[in-house]
Design an enzyme around this catalytic site. Sequence first.
Site, mmCIF file in Angstrom:
data_model
loop_
_atom_site.group_PDB
_atom_site.id
_atom_site.type_symbol
_atom_site.label_atom_id
_atom_site.label_comp_id
_atom_site.label_asym_id
_atom_site.label_seq_id
_atom_site.Cartn_x
_atom_site.Cartn_y
_atom_site.Cartn_z
ATOM 1 N N ASP A 197 -1.189 -2.073 -0.458
ATOM 2 C CA ASP A 197 -0.905 -1.163 0.664
ATOM 3 C C ASP A 197 -0.105 -1.901 1.741
ATOM 4 O O ASP A 197 -0.519 -2.977 2.181
ATOM 5 C CB ASP A 197 -2.248 -0.665 1.230
ATOM 6 C CG ASP A 197 -2.101 0.528 2.167
ATOM 7 O OD1 ASP A 197 -1.073 0.601 2.882
ATOM 8 O OD2 ASP A 197 -3.006 1.379 2.192
ATOM 9 N N HIS A 225 0.981 -0.458 4.720
ATOM 10 C CA HIS A 225 0.889 0.137 6.060
ATOM 11 C C HIS A 225 0.166 -0.803 7.022
ATOM 12 O O HIS A 225 -0.956 -1.217 6.737
ATOM 13 C CB HIS A 225 0.156 1.474 5.981
ATOM 14 C CG HIS A 225 0.869 2.479 5.124
ATOM 15 N ND1 HIS A 225 0.662 2.562 3.769
ATOM 16 C CD2 HIS A 225 1.794 3.418 5.442
ATOM 17 C CE1 HIS A 225 1.434 3.530 3.280
ATOM 18 N NE2 HIS A 225 2.147 4.061 4.271
ATOM 19 N N SER A 258 -6.230 3.084 -1.758
ATOM 20 C CA SER A 258 -6.824 1.969 -0.996
ATOM 21 C C SER A 258 -8.315 2.167 -0.767
ATOM 22 O O SER A 258 -9.062 1.202 -0.603
ATOM 23 C CB SER A 258 -6.119 1.807 0.350
ATOM 24 O OG SER A 258 -4.767 1.500 0.128
HETATM 25 CO CO1 B1M Z 1 3.504 5.779 4.050
HETATM 26 N N1 B1M Z 1 2.221 7.116 3.409
HETATM 27 N N2 B1M Z 1 4.011 5.378 2.212
HETATM 28 N N3 B1M Z 1 4.833 4.618 4.834
HETATM 29 N N4 B1M Z 1 3.108 6.588 5.708
HETATM 30 C C1 B1M Z 1 1.362 7.743 4.416
HETATM 31 C C2 B1M Z 1 0.063 6.977 4.589
HETATM 32 C C3 B1M Z 1 1.142 9.186 3.782
HETATM 33 C C4 B1M Z 1 -0.177 9.861 4.188
HETATM 34 C C5 B1M Z 1 2.355 10.070 4.142
HETATM 35 C C6 B1M Z 1 2.268 11.488 3.600
HETATM 36 O O1 B1M Z 1 2.426 11.693 2.431
HETATM 37 N N5 B1M Z 1 2.000 12.430 4.477
HETATM 38 C C7 B1M Z 1 1.221 8.878 2.230
HETATM 39 C C8 B1M Z 1 -0.099 8.508 1.535
HETATM 40 C C9 B1M Z 1 -0.571 9.607 0.606
HETATM 41 C C10 B1M Z 1 -1.742 9.217 -0.217
HETATM 42 O O2 B1M Z 1 -2.110 8.120 -0.488
HETATM 43 N N6 B1M Z 1 -2.345 10.257 -0.710
HETATM 44 C C11 B1M Z 1 2.182 7.700 2.226
HETATM 45 C C12 B1M Z 1 2.937 7.298 1.087
HETATM 46 C C13 B1M Z 1 2.826 8.190 -0.119
HETATM 47 C C14 B1M Z 1 3.730 6.135 1.087
HETATM 48 C C15 B1M Z 1 4.516 5.546 -0.114
HETATM 49 C C16 B1M Z 1 3.765 5.551 -1.449
HETATM 50 C C17 B1M Z 1 5.840 6.293 -0.208
HETATM 51 C C18 B1M Z 1 6.715 5.912 -1.374
HETATM 52 O O3 B1M Z 1 7.043 4.765 -1.552
HETATM 53 N N7 B1M Z 1 7.033 6.904 -2.145
HETATM 54 C C19 B1M Z 1 4.778 4.115 0.381
HETATM 55 C C20 B1M Z 1 3.581 3.216 0.032
HETATM 56 C C21 B1M Z 1 3.918 1.791 -0.040
HETATM 57 C C22 B1M Z 1 2.664 0.964 -0.252
HETATM 58 O O4 B1M Z 1 1.808 0.906 0.610
HETATM 59 N N8 B1M Z 1 2.540 0.388 -1.414
HETATM 60 C C23 B1M Z 1 4.803 4.308 1.872
HETATM 61 C C24 B1M Z 1 5.558 3.540 2.756
HETATM 62 C C25 B1M Z 1 5.609 3.725 4.124
HETATM 63 C C26 B1M Z 1 6.568 2.993 5.071
HETATM 64 C C27 B1M Z 1 6.828 1.547 4.636
HETATM 65 C C28 B1M Z 1 7.886 3.725 5.092
HETATM 66 C C29 B1M Z 1 5.868 3.183 6.438
HETATM 67 C C30 B1M Z 1 4.876 2.051 6.800
HETATM 68 C C31 B1M Z 1 5.459 1.027 7.736
HETATM 69 C C32 B1M Z 1 4.404 0.054 8.212
HETATM 70 O O5 B1M Z 1 3.233 0.350 8.386
HETATM 71 N N9 B1M Z 1 4.859 -1.139 8.432
HETATM 72 C C33 B1M Z 1 5.011 4.432 6.188
HETATM 73 C C34 B1M Z 1 4.462 5.248 7.221
HETATM 74 C C35 B1M Z 1 4.914 4.930 8.621
HETATM 75 C C36 B1M Z 1 3.548 6.308 6.954
HETATM 76 C C37 B1M Z 1 2.982 7.381 7.911
HETATM 77 C C38 B1M Z 1 4.087 8.397 8.131
HETATM 78 C C39 B1M Z 1 2.474 6.893 9.250
HETATM 79 C C40 B1M Z 1 1.435 5.788 9.203
HETATM 80 C C41 B1M Z 1 1.211 5.192 10.567
HETATM 81 O O6 B1M Z 1 1.712 4.124 10.873
HETATM 82 N N10 B1M Z 1 0.508 5.923 11.454
HETATM 83 C C42 B1M Z 1 1.770 7.934 7.068
HETATM 84 C C43 B1M Z 1 1.368 9.344 7.405
HETATM 85 C C44 B1M Z 1 -0.059 9.454 7.956
HETATM 86 O O7 B1M Z 1 -0.773 8.514 8.134
HETATM 87 N N11 B1M Z 1 -0.460 10.655 8.151
HETATM 88 C C45 B1M Z 1 2.130 7.536 5.685
HETATM 89 C C46 B1M Z 1 0.228 5.491 12.799
HETATM 90 C C47 B1M Z 1 -0.982 4.535 12.789
HETATM 91 C C48 B1M Z 1 -1.304 4.066 14.199
HETATM 92 O O8 B1M Z 1 -2.087 5.252 12.282
HETATM 93 O O9 B1M Z 1 -2.510 3.582 10.427
HETATM 94 O O10 B1M Z 1 -3.840 5.733 10.579
HETATM 95 P P1 B1M Z 1 -3.125 4.641 11.235
HETATM 96 O O11 B1M Z 1 -4.157 3.855 12.175
HETATM 97 C C49 B1M Z 1 -5.051 4.501 13.059
HETATM 98 C C50 B1M Z 1 -6.426 4.741 12.443
HETATM 99 O O12 B1M Z 1 -6.396 5.085 11.094
HETATM 100 C C51 B1M Z 1 -7.176 3.478 12.753
HETATM 101 O O13 B1M Z 1 -6.627 3.036 13.999
HETATM 102 C C52 B1M Z 1 -5.304 3.562 14.185
HETATM 103 C C53 B1M Z 1 -5.228 4.314 15.498
HETATM 104 O O14 B1M Z 1 -5.814 3.675 16.566
HETATM 105 N N12 B1M Z 1 -7.144 2.342 11.836
HETATM 106 C C54 B1M Z 1 -8.137 1.432 11.839
HETATM 107 C C55 B1M Z 1 -6.240 1.958 10.922
HETATM 108 N N13 B1M Z 1 -6.631 0.836 10.329
HETATM 109 C C56 B1M Z 1 -7.791 0.479 10.862
HETATM 110 C C57 B1M Z 1 -8.630 -0.606 10.609
HETATM 111 C C58 B1M Z 1 -9.818 -0.701 11.334
HETATM 112 C C59 B1M Z 1 -10.148 0.228 12.307
HETATM 113 C C60 B1M Z 1 -9.321 1.318 12.561
HETATM 114 O O15 B1M Z 1 -10.687 -1.700 11.168
HETATM 115 C C61 B1M Z 1 -10.444 -2.672 10.193
#
Ligand code: B1M
Length: 215
Positions: free
Chosen positions: A98, A100, A151
């Site tokens: 992963d 992200h 994950s």
């Molecule tokens: Co990706 N991606 N992505 N992506 N991406 C998601 C996660 C997805 C939900 C988008 C969608 O389809 N709507 C989807 C996953 C679907 C699934 O698994 N069912 C997805 C996909 C499919 C993919 C790829 C597979 C796409 C592809 O290649 N075809 C690929 C995967 C690559 C891989 O991981 N092997 C991929 C790639 C990418 C980018 C590289 C382009 C980029 C990531 C860049 C980076 O992080 N450096 C990206 C992004 C940006 C996203 C979305 C749009 C935004 C994520 C984000 O940064 N959110 C995302 C959509 C979504 O999440 N709805 C998506 C903002 C961030 C602040 O939120 O990380 O949730 P989040 O963190 C929150 C809480 O969750 C919590 O605190 C934060 C807020 O205070 N939190 C924690 C997080 N971690 C924590 C740990 C803790 C405590 C709290 O303690 C340990």
Amino acid sequence: LPLFERLEQRIVDGELNGLNADLDEAMKEKKPLEIVNETLLAGMKVVGDLFGSGQMQLPFVLQSAEAMKTAVAHLEPHMDKDDSGGKGRLLLATVKGDVHDIGKNLVDIIVSNNGYEVVNIGTKQPINTILEEAEKNKVDAIGMSGLLVKSTVIMKDNLEEMNSRGIAEKYPVMLGGAALTRTFVENQLDETYEGDVRYAKDAFEGLTLMDRIMQ
Ligand code: B1M
């Protein structure tokens, strides 16, 4: 567009030009963390929705992620800080497979700005590396982040591996990321893990959990 709408739009568009200037302007009205929570995260949510519904392609998502990181890096020096680091030590990693890391890095900022030391080992980390680093750095807790549905399976495997190595009592675990739910962690994973495992919905809950773990 008005300032805060424009800022949100810059995240959606992945537009770096003028981003820092708008952030400086925004900081005259709001605290850096409010800007992250109310405006920048709202932009990332739009990106997620657009991507999820097929209206945005991956390279543009990457640009938005870059804009988000640039913005957070610009705001970070202006956040309120307790840099003492003496309250305890947390290891942070995004799990194997992963990439992200925006959410994990926000947890790093919030927790390390509130008196903890954070060992952030990056993305795609296999359990062996996580545990080696935990041992080497003598951490008090392990935090794993993951946004992909797969994950959540890796996290379960990781907890089972920790059970089988007999170190579950030693390491409380904090889990977070968009693919997890509170119910999954508190019901299923809590059954799996022989130690203490908790869910953090966001970075602030991560901090609260760390406070509780260190009590
Ligand atoms: Co990706 N991606 N992505 N992506 N991406 C998601 C996660 C997805 C939900 C988008 C969608 O389809 N709507 C989807 C996953 C679907 C699934 O698994 N069912 C997805 C996909 C499919 C993919 C790829 C597979 C796409 C592809 O290649 N075809 C690929 C995967 C690559 C891989 O991981 N092997 C991929 C790639 C990418 C980018 C590289 C382009 C980029 C990531 C860049 C980076 O992080 N450096 C990206 C992004 C940006 C996203 C979305 C749009 C935004 C994520 C984000 O940064 N959110 C995302 C959509 C979504 O999440 N709805 C998506 C903002 C961030 C602040 O939120 O990380 O949730 P989040 O963190 C929150 C809480 O969750 C919590 O605190 C934060 C807020 O205070 N939190 C924690 C997080 N971690 C924590 C740990 C803790 C405590 C709290 O303690 C340990």
